[in-house]
Design a protein around this motif. Structure first.
Motif, PDB file in Angstrom:
ATOM      1  N   CYS A   1       0.842  -1.197   0.000  1.00 30.23           N
ATOM      2  CA  CYS A   1       0.000   0.000   0.000  1.00 30.23           C
ATOM      3  C   CYS A   1       0.880   1.251   0.000  1.00 30.23           C
ATOM      4  O   CYS A   1       2.060   1.187   0.331  1.00 30.23           O
ATOM      5  CB  CYS A   1      -0.862  -0.049   1.264  1.00 30.23           C
ATOM      6  SG  CYS A   1      -1.795   1.426   1.607  1.00 30.23           S
TER       7      CYS A   1
ATOM      8  N   SER B   1       0.929   3.504   2.147  1.00 32.97           N
ATOM      9  CA  SER B   1       1.491   3.741   3.488  1.00 32.97           C
ATOM     10  C   SER B   1       2.707   2.838   3.733  1.00 32.97           C
ATOM     11  O   SER B   1       3.691   3.275   4.331  1.00 32.97           O
ATOM     12  CB  SER B   1       0.432   3.526   4.568  1.00 32.97           C
ATOM     13  OG  SER B   1      -0.072   2.218   4.524  1.00 32.97           O
TER      14      SER B   1
ATOM     15  N   HIS C   1      -0.960  -4.623   5.450  1.00 36.45           N
ATOM     16  CA  HIS C   1      -2.281  -4.696   6.083  1.00 36.45           C
ATOM     17  C   HIS C   1      -3.366  -5.056   5.065  1.00 36.45           C
ATOM     18  O   HIS C   1      -4.539  -5.034   5.381  1.00 36.45           O
ATOM     19  CB  HIS C   1      -2.620  -3.358   6.757  1.00 36.45           C
ATOM     20  CG  HIS C   1      -2.563  -2.201   5.797  1.00 36.45           C
ATOM     21  ND1 HIS C   1      -1.426  -1.438   5.645  1.00 36.45           N
ATOM     22  CD2 HIS C   1      -3.458  -1.727   4.920  1.00 36.45           C
ATOM     23  CE1 HIS C   1      -1.648  -0.519   4.707  1.00 36.45           C
ATOM     24  NE2 HIS C   1      -2.871  -0.690   4.248  1.00 36.45           N
ATOM     25  N   GLU C   2      -2.943  -5.378   3.837  1.00 40.21           N
ATOM     26  CA  GLU C   2      -3.935  -5.733   2.801  1.00 40.21           C
ATOM     27  C   GLU C   2      -3.661  -7.170   2.392  1.00 40.21           C
ATOM     28  O   GLU C   2      -2.998  -7.395   1.405  1.00 40.21           O
ATOM     29  CB  GLU C   2      -3.730  -4.864   1.552  1.00 40.21           C
ATOM     30  CG  GLU C   2      -3.787  -3.401   1.771  1.00 40.21           C
ATOM     31  CD  GLU C   2      -3.542  -2.609   0.488  1.00 40.21           C
ATOM     32  OE1 GLU C   2      -3.251  -3.210  -0.564  1.00 40.21           O
ATOM     33  OE2 GLU C   2      -3.647  -1.384   0.550  1.00 40.21           O
TER      34      GLU C   2
ATOM     35  N   GLU D   1      -9.413  -5.055   1.574  1.00 40.27           N
ATOM     36  CA  GLU D   1      -9.084  -3.903   2.439  1.00 40.27           C
ATOM     37  C   GLU D   1      -9.032  -2.606   1.645  1.00 40.27           C
ATOM     38  O   GLU D   1      -9.730  -1.634   1.999  1.00 40.27           O
ATOM     39  CB  GLU D   1      -7.782  -4.176   3.207  1.00 40.27           C
ATOM     40  CG  GLU D   1      -7.592  -3.252   4.404  1.00 40.27           C
ATOM     41  CD  GLU D   1      -6.974  -1.909   4.076  1.00 40.27           C
ATOM     42  OE1 GLU D   1      -7.128  -0.969   4.871  1.00 40.27           O
ATOM     43  OE2 GLU D   1      -6.328  -1.774   3.028  1.00 40.27           O
TER      44      GLU D   1
HETATM   45 ZN   LIG Z   1      -3.609   0.457   2.617  1.00 38.44          ZN
END
Ligand SMILES: [Zn+2]
Ligand SMILES: [Zn+2]
Length: 344
Positions: free
Chosen positions: A41, A43, A66-67, A157
């Motif tokens: 991502c 981030s 986190h994905e 996500e």
């Molecule tokens: Zn993300």
């Protein structure tokens, strides 16, 4: 003792290492998973390039990611919703459920949010770019449709972020929507706006690949915001800023009609000039969208039924052992939209 898993670990800016990490012991409500696919991502790229995302600074080795989707390897004694072999979507968000925000229904603003792969808290919440990890059952949704790939499931996500941004726009049914930025989140905003009944969705960007992606996921038009800005002025009800660039925000501010709404979902530079008087005199609504609040299941449902097709966005999949190369590839917007890491 659980045997260590190899994880992609950031020790600071441009310091990515593959290190063994020991997944925590399996509690009764926990599930041990093998990585399915994990999307890199914006981030994660900020952490990689700068060692920080805004105020969140890496203070100890951080496993980003986190994905992700996963495959269940083992389950705790009290787990009922998933079993070994299941493929699952993973919600990276774990709000406390007890604070005033959680109890008021705005869980994404939780005072004690535990969001995976984030340096927002210390010790950091370790993320999913790891061969294996342990997660509470409540953050998992099994996807039983065999033809839906682990890569698609991992897009739940980022789709939830697009859905939340559109949710923050209020009803877009029958409205004209502009999205600035045709990266993954911009494209997810396009998909979400279409799902929500927007009459027209236009994407503005300054590079060919994002514009091509925007068309691939259903934008009615995709235009250059640098050369075609005049065609965008004063004609939208809603603008979603997903580019994270000051120029894109300026485009949003002139593109919406009086009384229109701008949703900021991208991370903008910390300091930037802001025409606050235009917001006042034109009665604009300016709102933020941060992560997602309850849209995750809706995203999983849209993906598992292929009501939306996220496959055009997945530009590459590389094994975890080539994480550095994958991060560099993801940084190249002329070649990449969503780069995913997969288990070796
Ligand atoms: Zn993300
Ligand atoms: Zn809370």
């Amino acid at each position: 003792m659980t045997k260590p898993a190899i994880a992609c670990t950031l020790h600071g800016a441009l310091d990515l290492r593959l290190t063994p990490v020991a997944p925590r012991a399996l509690g009764p409500h926990d599930v041990k998973l093998k990585l399915g696919a994990g999307g890199i991502c914006g981030s994660d790229l900020h952490y990689y390039q700068h060692g920080r995302v805004g105020a969140f600074v890496i203070r100890e080795p951080l496993v980003p990611g986190h994905e992700a989707s996963g495959v269940v390897e083992a389950t705790g004694s009290a787990v009922t919703r998933v079993k070994a072999g299941d493929r699952v979507a993973i919600d990276p968000s774990h709000p406390c459920g007890l604070c005033d925000y959680c109890r008021g229904g705005r869980m994404n603003l939780c005072r004690k949010m535990y969001f995976l792969g984030s340096a927002s808290i210390f010790p950091h919440a370790q993320g999913l770019f790891s061969q294996a990890f342990v997660m509470p059952e409540r953050q998992l949704t099994p996807v039983t449709e065999a033809h839906i790939t682990l890569g698609e499931i991992a897009c739940a996500e980022p789709l939830s972020i697009g859905l939340h941004a559109v949710q923050r726009a209020g009803s877009v049914f029958g409205k004209r929507v502009l999205v600035t930025g045709g990266g993954t989140i911009g494209c997810m905003c396009v998909i979400a706006a279409r799902l929500s009944g927007a009459a027209e969705v236009v994407v503005a960007d300054i590079a060919p690949r994002p514009l091509e992606m925007a068309r691939a996921v259903g934008a009615d038009a995709a235009v250059r915001s640098d050369t075609d800005a005049t065609t965008l002025a004063d004609r939208f009800d809603v603008a979603l800023e997903a580019a994270g660039a000051a120029a894109a925000l300026a485009t949003c501010l002139t593109a919406v009609q009086r009384g229109g709404r701008i949703v900021q979902v991208g991370t903008l530079p910390a300091e930037l000039p802001f025409p606050a008087n235009s917001v006042m005199a034109r009665e604009l609504d300016y709102v933020g969208a941060f992560r997602a609040n309850g849209e995750f299941d809706q995203a999983v449902q849209a993906i598992r039924t292929r009501r939306v097709d996220v496959r055009p966005l997945i530009s590459a999949q590389l094994p975890l052992s080539r994480a550095q190369e994958a991060f560099e590839l993801a940084l190249d917007r002329s070649r990449s939209t969503k780069v995913q890491l997969v288990a070796d």
